[in-house]
Design an enzyme around this catalytic site. Structure first.
Site, short mmCIF file in Angstrom:
data_model
loop_
_atom_site.label_atom_id
_atom_site.label_comp_id
_atom_site.label_asym_id
_atom_site.label_seq_id
_atom_site.Cartn_x
_atom_site.Cartn_y
_atom_site.Cartn_z
N GLY A 85 -5.97 -5.77 1.97
CA GLY A 85 -4.65 -5.55 2.59
C GLY A 85 -3.98 -6.85 2.97
N ARG A 91 0.82 -1.21 0.00
CA ARG A 91 0.00 0.00 0.00
C ARG A 91 0.86 1.27 0.00
NH1 ARG A 91 -5.25 -1.73 3.74
NH2 ARG A 91 -6.45 -2.44 1.96
N LYS A 145 -12.87 -10.06 8.54
CA LYS A 145 -13.82 -8.95 8.68
C LYS A 145 -15.23 -9.45 8.33
CE LYS A 145 -10.80 -5.08 7.65
NZ LYS A 145 -10.35 -4.33 6.49
N GLY A 171 -12.86 -4.62 0.85
CA GLY A 171 -14.29 -4.32 0.91
C GLY A 171 -14.76 -3.49 -0.28
P1 ADP Z 1 -8.29 -8.47 3.72
O1 ADP Z 1 -7.38 -7.51 4.49
O2 ADP Z 1 -7.55 -9.21 2.66
O3 ADP Z 1 -9.53 -7.80 3.23
P2 ADP Z 1 -9.44 -9.43 6.21
O4 ADP Z 1 -8.93 -8.22 6.86
O5 ADP Z 1 -10.91 -9.63 6.14
O6 ADP Z 1 -8.77 -9.62 4.76
O7 ADP Z 1 -8.90 -10.73 7.00
C1 ADP Z 1 -7.54 -11.05 7.11
C2 ADP Z 1 -7.26 -11.82 8.37
O8 ADP Z 1 -8.09 -12.96 8.49
C3 ADP Z 1 -5.84 -12.35 8.45
O9 ADP Z 1 -5.15 -11.65 9.46
C4 ADP Z 1 -6.01 -13.84 8.81
O10 ADP Z 1 -5.12 -14.27 9.83
C5 ADP Z 1 -7.42 -13.87 9.31
N1 ADP Z 1 -8.03 -15.21 9.22
C6 ADP Z 1 -8.28 -15.95 8.13
N2 ADP Z 1 -8.82 -17.13 8.46
C7 ADP Z 1 -8.93 -17.16 9.80
C8 ADP Z 1 -9.43 -18.10 10.76
N3 ADP Z 1 -9.92 -19.28 10.36
N4 ADP Z 1 -9.37 -17.78 12.07
C9 ADP Z 1 -8.88 -16.58 12.45
N5 ADP Z 1 -8.40 -15.64 11.61
C10 ADP Z 1 -8.43 -15.93 10.30
MG MG Z 2 -7.49 -6.76 6.46
#
Ligand code: ADP
Ligand code: MG
Length: 411
Positions: free
Chosen positions: A355, A35, A197, A378
């Site tokens: 991210g 980023r 999230k 999102g």
């Molecule tokens: P992005 O930033 O790509 O949009 P999110 O912020 O929604 O994704 O989620 C990312 C986080 O989700 C990571 O830190 C990862 O460790 C966590 N994660 C994924 N699967 C699990 C799980 N089964 N239990 C807990 N945390 C998880």
């Molecule tokens: Mg994230």
């Protein structure tokens, strides 16, 4: 939308540049700099135009009040480094006297980073007073964060109604890439949705069902769906309030003929830490003190087979497991590798965003392995649904103002 390459020389005008410095960070160390590196061309172009650059960003989710854990101060060195060691100044507040003083001390061609916008509740509420307080600091507003443009926040929408508003190079590029690849995608299309999230993304799945033929649900997101399907989930991360919504989504998918792929086997452990003992089990075998932290091998195999045999376009947001801790990266990395391979072979088009998703792909060396990597999670999903993003609309509405009607247009 007006873009920054249309701006004349700025000769010391102050540009309020809203970016997304919400980078993945552990104990003050930045895990992934994507980023940061992606906004450098915009900063460089504004520097060439002799602007004074004031960078605005949020970081994490402080609850509208100062919290040192969410300070942007650790970003100063990384920004400076990415700008070939150009000095980056830091302002300890984003509005008010301290901010004004920091802005006043800037010379043309200098860069200032202000403290986290979300230390004020007015940011997320798009409070007009907070927007005014920000607008007072500058002459021109630039939005270079597609990733935050789905939020009607003060620094995304409010500011764009108070100052001449321009899109940065990254925002423009993200939109262009998404439109090129996804406006008429080759079908069938698969959406892979994971991450943590849950509350902000789960409801988006409802509309996504109409757009894709296959939906993979992984990550912590899947735990809510497993619970909705009647499976125990131990102490896994999940969202009990959304079980009903998840149930409706599953019912809806059947009606629409969208194939949902959920975990049939999972990797569980008692703690989320590196190299702890793990078990691969069917979800219903989980113990009360265990949590689901990754997809199991059978699930991965099912996804791979579907990708190989059926899919022509993949959109992906959210890691499929807690990839930051070995061995819970296996599911995410395995699927990432096959998507990259099929992309390389020209068999599919692939876009990933978010991210942490970008951090995961970078960690496995696949930052160039997909057709496009978006910094947005999102916002990317909302764009995909066909929703109007408030930040983009605000830029468009400035661009459509008649010159004679707007004092704002005179730079
Ligand atoms: P992005 O930033 O790509 O949009 P999110 O912020 O929604 O994704 O989620 C990312 C986080 O989700 C990571 O830190 C990862 O460790 C966590 N994660 C994924 N699967 C699990 C799980 N089964 N239990 C807990 N945390 C998880
Ligand atoms: Mg994230």
């Amino acid at each position: 939308m007006k873009t920054i390459d249309q701006l004349p020389m700025l000769h010391g005008k102050t540009v309020l540049l809203r970016v997304d410095l919400n980078v993945p960070m552990t104990h003050g160390t930045i895990d992934d700099t994507t980023r940061i590196t992606r906004i450098i061309p915009t900063i460089q172009l504004l520097l060439e135009k002799q602007a004074k650059i004031v960078i605005l960003s949020h970081f994490g989710r402080p609850k509208g009040t100062f919290d040192v854990r969410y300070s942007l101060a650790p970003l100063v060195d990384a920004l400076s480094h990415a700008l070939e060691n150009t000095e980056v100044k830091f302002g300890v507040d984003c509005i008010g006297e301290a901010a004004q003083k920091a802005v006043d001390s800037l010379l043309p061609g200098e860069v200032l980073l202000l403290e986290n916008l979300r230390f004020y509740p007015g940011e997320e509420k798009n409070d007009p007073e907070f927007s005014q307080a920000l607008a007072k600091l500058g002459d021109i507003y630039v939005n270079d964060t597609f990733s935050c443009s789905h939020r009607a926040h003060a620094s995304i929408v409010g500011l764009a109604t108070l100052l001449p508003a321009f899109a940065g190079l990254l925002l423009t590029d993200e939109l262009h890439q998404l439109e090129t690849i996804l406006s008429t995608p080759t079908l069938p299309m698969m959406a892979i949705v994971g991450g943590s999230k849950i509350s902000t993304k789960l409801e988006l799945l409802d509309t996504l069902l109409h757009k894709v033929e296959y939906l993979v649900i992984g990550g912590a997101m899947a735990n809510t769906f497993l619970a909705a399907a009647g499976s125990p989930v131990g102490k896994s991360l999940m969202e009990p309030d959304l079980i009903e919504t998840a149930r409706n989504i599953l019912a809806q998918s059947k009606k629409l003929g969208c194939h949902v792929i959920m975990p049939v086997d999972v990797v569980v452990a008692k703690t989320l830490a590196p190299h702890v003992p793990t078990r691969v089990i069917f979800p219903e075998e989980i113990a009360e003190d265990e949590m689901i932290l990754d997809l199991g091998p059978v699930t991965c195999q099912a996804i791979i087979q579907c990708l190989r045999d059926k899919i022509h376009t993949v959109v992906w947001n959210g890691p499929l497991g807690a990839f930051e801790f070995s061995p819970f990266e296996v599911g995410t990395f395995t699927i990432a590798r096959i998507v990259a391979l099929l992309t390389h072979q020209g068999r599919i088009k692939s876009i990933a965003g978010g991210g942490d998703s970008v951090a995961a792909l970078t960690a496995v060396g696949l930052q160039d392995g997909f057709s496009y990597l978006s910094t947005a999670g999102g916002a990317f999903l909302e764009w995909l649904e066909g929703k109007n993003l408030p930040g983009i609309e605000a830029l468009q509405s400035f661009a459509s103002l008649e010159v004679k009607d707007s004092k704002r247009i005179r730079l």
